[in-house]
Scaffold this active site. Structure first.
Site, PDB file in Angstrom:
ATOM      1  N   CYS A 101      27.632 -15.613 100.595  1.00 39.02           N
ATOM      2  CA  CYS A 101      29.044 -15.872 100.847  1.00 39.02           C
ATOM      3  C   CYS A 101      29.111 -16.423 102.267  1.00 39.02           C
ATOM      4  CB  CYS A 101      29.892 -14.612 100.722  1.00 39.02           C
ATOM      5  SG  CYS A 101      31.628 -14.897 101.142  1.00 39.02           S
TER       6      CYS A 101
ATOM      7  N   CYS B  55      32.454 -14.830 104.311  1.00 41.11           N
ATOM      8  CA  CYS B  55      32.555 -13.407 104.680  1.00 41.11           C
ATOM      9  C   CYS B  55      31.483 -12.609 103.940  1.00 41.11           C
ATOM     10  CB  CYS B  55      33.962 -12.870 104.424  1.00 41.11           C
ATOM     11  SG  CYS B  55      34.613 -13.253 102.786  1.00 41.11           S
TER      12      CYS B  55
ATOM     13  N   CYS C  18      31.854 -11.889 100.113  1.00 35.58           N
ATOM     14  CA  CYS C  18      32.245 -11.794  98.702  1.00 35.58           C
ATOM     15  C   CYS C  18      31.003 -11.503  97.854  1.00 35.58           C
ATOM     16  CB  CYS C  18      32.902 -13.094  98.259  1.00 35.58           C
ATOM     17  SG  CYS C  18      34.456 -13.434  99.112  1.00 35.58           S
TER      18      CYS C  18
END
Length: 219
Positions: free
Chosen positions: A124, A127, A129
């Site tokens: 990700c 961030c 995810c």
């Protein structure tokens, strides 16, 4: 035509020279913009009476109770049952319900399969995810700036640091998870496992094999 949502990066060539990088570690990181937004939205919903703090805590507890055992069960079934595997790739959410595994409706989940010629690895870049409902809490290295940036630009080198050496003719596809899209990797089934039960097969599946930073092994 390439899938516009997969965020694949073709790294089948190059990046086979030496790199003087520190291994992927678990450094402290600042709070991200998305985490600030999540907190603000959560507090607003609580203030408006749409949810309660107890609801939030219960959902966090439920999510944190999940672990890679759920994903391992799914992969083992896919290895053992080709029909299930094809259904899983076509409609993951409904197919997982056959194993009494519910992943909710928060994000789309896609299932991809590693083969001798194509290797998928998940990141990700924004961030962290991650399919928590089937893999549990993401490892710290998955959220690190080093992994998030480097695995996109030099995946072969990063995978090598995890101990995964891929041949230069193996195509590496980097899949970028988002708030709306998560991935589950079905690793290659190890040789010599034809007579193993699904429970035994599940024991060969680790969290990292379902992210794509490791290869399943029967040894």
């Amino acid at each position: 035509m390439a899938d516009p949502h997969s965020h694949d990066h073709d790294h089948s060539h190059g990046h086979d020279h030496d790199h003087d990088h520190a291994p992927i570690t678990d450094p402290d990181r600042p709070v991200t913009e998305y985490e600030v937004l999540e907190q603000a939205l959560r507090e607003l919903l609580i203030e408006k009476g749409m949810i309660t703090a107890l609801d939030v805590n219960q959902q966090i507890d439920a999510t944190d109770s999940r672990n890679p055992v759920f994903g391992a069960k799914i992969v083992a079934k896919a290895w053992a049952d080709p029909v299930f595997k094809e259904k899983l790739k076509a409609d993951p959410r409904s197919t997982m319900r056959e194993l009494d595994i519910e992943i909710g409706h928060v994000a789309e989940l896609r299932v991809v399969e590693n083969t001798a010629n194509v290797h998928h690895v998940v990141v990700c870049t924004l961030c962290s995810c991650y399919p928590r409902m089937i893999l549990g809490v993401p490892p710290a290295w998955y959220k690190s700036t080093s992994y998030r940036s480097r695995v996109v630009s030099e995946p072969r080198s990063v995978l090598s640091e995890f101990g995964l050496e891929l041949s230069n003719d193996t195509e590496i596809r980097v899949l970028d998870s988002t708030a709306d899209l998560r991935f589950l990797v079905i690793p290659e089934r190890p040789d010599g496992t034809d007579t193993m039960s699904e429970d035994d097969l599940a024991g060969l599946v680790t969290r990292d094999t379902m992210i794509g930073t490791a290869r399943a092994s029967a040894s």
